[in-house]
Design a protein around this motif. Sequence first.
Motif, PDB file in Angstrom:
ATOM      1  N   THR A  77      80.260  45.093  63.919  1.00  0.00           N
ATOM      2  CA  THR A  77      79.681  43.632  64.273  1.00  0.00           C
ATOM      3  C   THR A  77      80.378  42.495  64.564  1.00  0.00           C
ATOM      4  OG1 THR A  77      79.581  42.533  61.823  1.00  0.00           O
ATOM      5  CG2 THR A  77      77.593  44.318  62.692  1.00  0.00           C
ATOM      6  N   ARG A  78      81.678  42.706  64.360  1.00  0.00           N
ATOM      7  CA  ARG A  78      82.758  41.814  64.931  1.00  0.00           C
ATOM      8  C   ARG A  78      83.893  42.393  65.466  1.00  0.00           C
ATOM      9  NH1 ARG A  78      83.906  39.204  59.022  1.00  0.00           N
ATOM     10  NH2 ARG A  78      81.585  39.227  59.030  1.00  0.00           N
ATOM     11  N   PRO A  79      83.944  43.142  66.544  1.00  0.00           N
ATOM     12  CA  PRO A  79      84.947  43.993  67.098  1.00  0.00           C
ATOM     13  C   PRO A  79      85.934  42.974  67.746  1.00  0.00           C
ATOM     14  CG  PRO A  79      82.939  44.019  68.817  1.00  0.00           C
ATOM     15  CD  PRO A  79      82.569  43.374  67.450  1.00  0.00           C
ATOM     16  N   GLY A  80      87.275  43.060  67.721  1.00  0.00           N
ATOM     17  CA  GLY A  80      88.130  42.390  68.098  1.00  0.00           C
ATOM     18  C   GLY A  80      88.359  41.071  67.394  1.00  0.00           C
ATOM     19  N   ILE A  81      87.494  40.585  66.634  1.00  0.00           N
ATOM     20  CA  ILE A  81      87.882  39.364  65.669  1.00  0.00           C
ATOM     21  C   ILE A  81      88.904  39.298  64.928  1.00  0.00           C
ATOM     22  CG2 ILE A  81      86.714  37.617  64.445  1.00  0.00           C
ATOM     23  CD1 ILE A  81      85.674  37.567  67.291  1.00  0.00           C
ATOM     24  N   VAL A  82      89.835  38.360  65.098  1.00  0.00           N
ATOM     25  CA  VAL A  82      90.972  38.259  64.187  1.00  0.00           C
ATOM     26  C   VAL A  82      90.810  37.310  63.111  1.00  0.00           C
ATOM     27  CG1 VAL A  82      93.604  38.004  64.075  1.00  0.00           C
ATOM     28  CG2 VAL A  82      92.551  39.262  65.969  1.00  0.00           C
ATOM     29  N   HIS A  83      90.417  36.164  63.661  1.00  0.00           N
ATOM     30  CA  HIS A  83      90.146  34.697  62.739  1.00  0.00           C
ATOM     31  C   HIS A  83      88.820  34.421  63.193  1.00  0.00           C
ATOM     32  CE1 HIS A  83      92.009  31.847  65.309  1.00  0.00           C
ATOM     33  NE2 HIS A  83      92.328  33.100  65.770  1.00  0.00           N
ATOM     34  N   ARG A  84      88.111  33.273  62.240  1.00  0.00           N
ATOM     35  CA  ARG A  84      87.028  32.878  63.092  1.00  0.00           C
ATOM     36  C   ARG A  84      87.106  31.045  62.698  1.00  0.00           C
ATOM     37  NH1 ARG A  84      84.143  31.053  58.438  1.00  0.00           N
ATOM     38  NH2 ARG A  84      82.075  31.353  59.295  1.00  0.00           N
ATOM     39  N   LEU A  85      85.998  30.569  63.112  1.00  0.00           N
ATOM     40  CA  LEU A  85      86.184  29.139  63.189  1.00  0.00           C
ATOM     41  C   LEU A  85      84.673  29.027  62.818  1.00  0.00           C
ATOM     42  CD1 LEU A  85      87.560  27.753  66.665  1.00  0.00           C
ATOM     43  CD2 LEU A  85      88.612  27.760  64.322  1.00  0.00           C
ATOM     44  N   ASP A  86      84.212  27.854  62.041  1.00  0.00           N
ATOM     45  CA  ASP A  86      82.952  27.528  61.413  1.00  0.00           C
ATOM     46  C   ASP A  86      82.319  27.185  62.738  1.00  0.00           C
ATOM     47  OD1 ASP A  86      83.985  27.396  58.825  1.00  0.00           O
ATOM     48  OD2 ASP A  86      84.554  25.463  58.732  1.00  0.00           O
ATOM     49  N   ARG A  87      80.675  27.253  62.498  1.00  0.00           N
ATOM     50  CA  ARG A  87      79.835  26.891  63.644  1.00  0.00           C
ATOM     51  C   ARG A  87      80.066  25.720  64.178  1.00  0.00           C
ATOM     52  NH1 ARG A  87      73.854  26.581  62.227  1.00  0.00           N
ATOM     53  NH2 ARG A  87      74.792  24.731  61.143  1.00  0.00           N
ATOM     54  N   ASP A  88      80.379  24.685  63.698  1.00  0.00           N
ATOM     55  CA  ASP A  88      80.355  23.081  64.144  1.00  0.00           C
ATOM     56  C   ASP A  88      81.959  22.523  64.343  1.00  0.00           C
ATOM     57  OD1 ASP A  88      77.764  22.945  64.523  1.00  0.00           O
ATOM     58  OD2 ASP A  88      77.413  22.219  62.284  1.00  0.00           O
TER      59      ASP A  88
END
Length: 309
Positions: A122-133
């Motif tokens: 469900t998250r291919p390639g994702i290394v880190h994330r940011l909050d929605r806003d």
Amino acid sequence: MVIGPDEQGRRLDAVVGGLEPVGSRAEAQRLIESGRVLVDGVVVAKRHLMAAGERLEVRPAPPPLSELVPESVPMTVRYEDEHLLVVDKPAGVVTHPSAGHAGGTLVHGLLAHAIAGGADPTRPGIVHRLDRDTSGLLVVARSERAHRRLQRMLRDRLIERHYTVLVHGRTPPALTVDRPIGRDRKVRTRQAIDVVDGREAVTHLRLLEPLGRVSLLEARLETGRTHQIRVHLESVGHPVVGDRVYGRREETLGLDRQFLHAARLAFPHPETDEPIEVLSPLPHDLQLALARARRQADEHAAGERRPRR
């Protein structure tokens, strides 16, 4: 591969974990237990001690199947090559699918860009994330190898992440917040610093512009915990302007989200080691809020200078 003198006497899982396509001992053990590692054509235990001349065969697990469907999602690609992308995410877009966000995520928008890597389909390639806003820059992998190397670089703190943030109050010229973060014991959707199971979290802050009742800062992440910058700034009495979870019910300068923007990413390329630096300008809503803050600061300073009768 044929085992040579350097691998002789080492455990099978250690040898397999050191191979570039595998990348870790834990992954090696999963492959061994699933029968995807053969020594002279036979499945053996992970504690097997290798002997010179033995033939080692590793069959990597196939990538997990994804049921996600590409969607049109607003974003800007700031850097792109065959190994990775650096994407500028707008506020309001969730990074990857989660409870309550089955569609319309950044991942859905990136599926057409051949992103890949990681064990979670469900998250291919994702290394880190940011909050929605939170708006700004994210690095995304296009292969399992690039994903594994970028995640290792993130753990080793080789990826520099700089944010522009507007906070309440007057801050010192520089400040480092070193306070562990974990899930809030009372409100489970929040993070907090006063928890017994908190994980290490370090944020470096630098004053860019004092603006009277607010301050424009640069925040640099040394670690990357959930809501880290927002929690750390609240903990030192300078919550982010517009933050509806960790902020104050004060002047929001017209914002309907927190003034937090991932403005700079810098890291060595995972394949070539060449330095990569990507910048993102402030989005329009943050530019307007900053202009209001500067105008209010100027008006307040002018009032202070005006002679009293």
